[in-house]
Design an enzyme around this catalytic site. Structure first.
Site, PDB file in Angstrom:
ATOM      1  CE1 TYR A   1      -3.611   2.646   1.045  1.00 37.08           C
ATOM      2  CE2 TYR A   1      -1.744   3.611   2.218  1.00 37.08           C
ATOM      3  CZ  TYR A   1      -3.019   3.717   1.700  1.00 37.08           C
ATOM      4  OH  TYR A   1      -3.693   4.901   1.822  1.00 37.08           O
TER       5      TYR A   1
ATOM      6  CD  GLU B   1      -6.062   4.890  -0.675  1.00 35.33           C
ATOM      7  OE1 GLU B   1      -7.150   4.966  -1.281  1.00 35.33           O
ATOM      8  OE2 GLU B   1      -5.979   4.716   0.541  1.00 35.33           O
TER       9      GLU B   1
END
Ligand code: GDP
Ligand code: MN
Length: 450
Positions: free
Chosen positions: A172, A260
């Site tokens: 991530y 993101e």
């Protein structure tokens, strides 16, 4: 849930608040924002999006932006229908050698995989059937409403989870602004592919955070630290330092407010690439990015909100039964709380701004009344620069012009010439109730809702 959240360290909370403030669509998270405002938190959360002034891109647009800054991406071609999807798949096989393809719904919401909006196709036939299935569907994900979002197009991509010398790994990574200290921040984790909210709740120690001084940009040692913390070595380590460096540059030079990338993938042959891309641009800076501004997809936005925006009204559609018309965002928030206390639910957030003249009031009325759930309208205006009697006259004129308003209207005007305004309303002969005090307005809302 809230208790557990409070137990987290202050440091992690700070981190969360930063990411929460920009991850508006994450509704489960919004309940943490205002501890005692749990009633209105969704409204706050939705309206916060407007205050943040951001414009979201589709995955395919975000990936193109990243690619233009040298960030490696999972390659893909956008398609509007099944035939285009098949042609795209053939082209990708030619360009990349991929045998399998992934069909990905392009909507402004995350969690598409969970909702059936991301599917692997192992043949051209499957590309066709899956594309047919996804295009036109109302995709429901943990980040959409129950009705879901209509899918107008898909991204056909190469399959990058192919087998090889090592296992593919998902990480991530996000880049965002840490408002507490005015620095940018790269937040990253070994736990990619799942909700970062879940990781934050269950294993917060697996989330790392690197502060970047905007004056220097990302420094080589920082890129190496990130690659190291992600447990990489050899070619993958080197590729990650390149990836992070280009990613930060893309964030900074595009004036974004959030990147993101979940997941960032390490392929089985040690390449680092963006498989997903959520990009939010800061719309205060769009004037200097005309090419990016042109990427806005109005189909992804609420049509009433778009129309309100064209009239200079700051309008956010909500689910309740009391329409509100207010000047100033702070007063609008307080008014929504008031409506809640009176037993109602705000149907919208509407800031008419400084010039509440008849024309604007009329447009505002019209937008509010388009929502069939609206059972009452509360107008709460503070006359500072704008005089209350002008607003009152505007309300009366708009009311008369529209003629067919069937819901009760409560008007509270405070400030310059408030007394004259009250007289105007009371003597207008219209079904409009005036109130002077906040509480009085709340009581009247309660009264009309029965
Ligand atoms: P999201 O669900 O909206 O976050 O969409 P993503 O772009 O993150 O895709 C969801 C999931 O699809 C990823 O976490 C991967 O597990 C899977 N996926 C994406 N690309 C590929 C691919 O090329 N091959 C395979 N096998 N799976 C993929
Ligand atoms: Mn994702």
């Amino acid at each position: 849930m809230l208790k557990e959240y409070k137990k987290e360290s202050a440091f992690i909370q700070d981190l969360f608040l930063n990411i929460i403030s920009i991850k508006i669509l994450v509704k489960t998270f919004s309940m943490f924002i205002f501890v005692d405002g749990k009633n209105t938190s969704e409204a706050y959360s939705k309206t916060n999006n407007k205050f943040q002034h951001q414009m979201d891109l589709h995955e395919y647009q975000g990936k193109e932006l990243l690619n233009s800054f040298g960030v490696r991406i999972q390659r893909g071609i956008v398609a509007q229908n099944a035939e285009e999807a098949v042609a795209a798949a053939k082209q990708l096989t030619e360009d990349t050698g991929t045998g399998w393809h992934v069909i990905k719904a392009q909507v402004h919401a995350g969690g598409r995989g969970k909702g059936g909006g991301v599917k692997l196709a192992k043949s051209l036939d499957e590309v066709k059937t899956i594309a047919e299935q996804i295009i036109g569907m109302d995709l429901v994900t943990p980040q959409t409403s129950a009705e879901g979002k209509r899918v107008h197009q898909v991204l056909v991509t190469e399959d990058v989870y192919y087998p090889g010398d090592s296992e593919p790994e998902e990480y991530y990574m996000s880049v965002l602004l840490n408002r507490a200290n005015g620095r940018n921040m790269i937040m990253y984790s070994t736990e990619g592919g799942m909700d970062i909210e879940t990781v934050a709740e269950e294993t917060p120690h697996l989330i790392f955070n690197e502060e970047i001084d905007p004056a220097t940009g990302i420094l080589p040692f920082q890129a190496r630290k990130i690659a190291f913390n992600l447990g990489l070595s050899g070619a993958a380590f080197k590729d990650m330092t390149k990836f992070v460096t280009s990613l930060y540059k893309a964030y900074s030079e595009s004036d974004s407010s959030l990147f993101e990338i979940n997941p960032v993938l390490k392929t089985s042959d040690d390449k680092i690439m963006a498989v997903d891309a959520k990009v939010s641009l800061d719309d205060n800076a769009l004037f200097r990015h005309k090419d990016l501004a042109a990427l806005r997809d109005l189909r992804e936005e609420n049509p009433v909100e778009v129309e309100a925006g064209e009239h200079g009204l700051n309008y956010v559609d909500l689910d309740g039964n009391v329409g509100c018309m207010v000047n100033g965002a702070g007063l609008a928030m307080a008014t929504m709380d008031l409506i809640k206390q009176a037993g109602g639910e705000p149907a919208n957030f509407l800031d008419v701004g400084g010039t509440a003249d008849a024309a604007r009031v009329e447009i505002a009325f019209e937008l509010i009344l388009r929502d069939p759930a609206v059972k009452a309208i509360l107008i709460n205006i503070f006359g500072g620069i704008v005089r209350c009697d002008r607003v009152a006259q505007g309300v009366i004129d708009a009311y008369k012009n529209m003629g067919n308003i069937e819901v009760p209207i409560i008007v509270r005007l405070q400030g310059t010439n408030a007394d004259i305004a009250k007289e105007l309303i009371d003597n207008s002969g219209l079904d409009v109730m005036s109130a002077t005090e906040f509480q009085e307005a709340a009581d009247k809302v309660q009264q009309v809702l029965g």
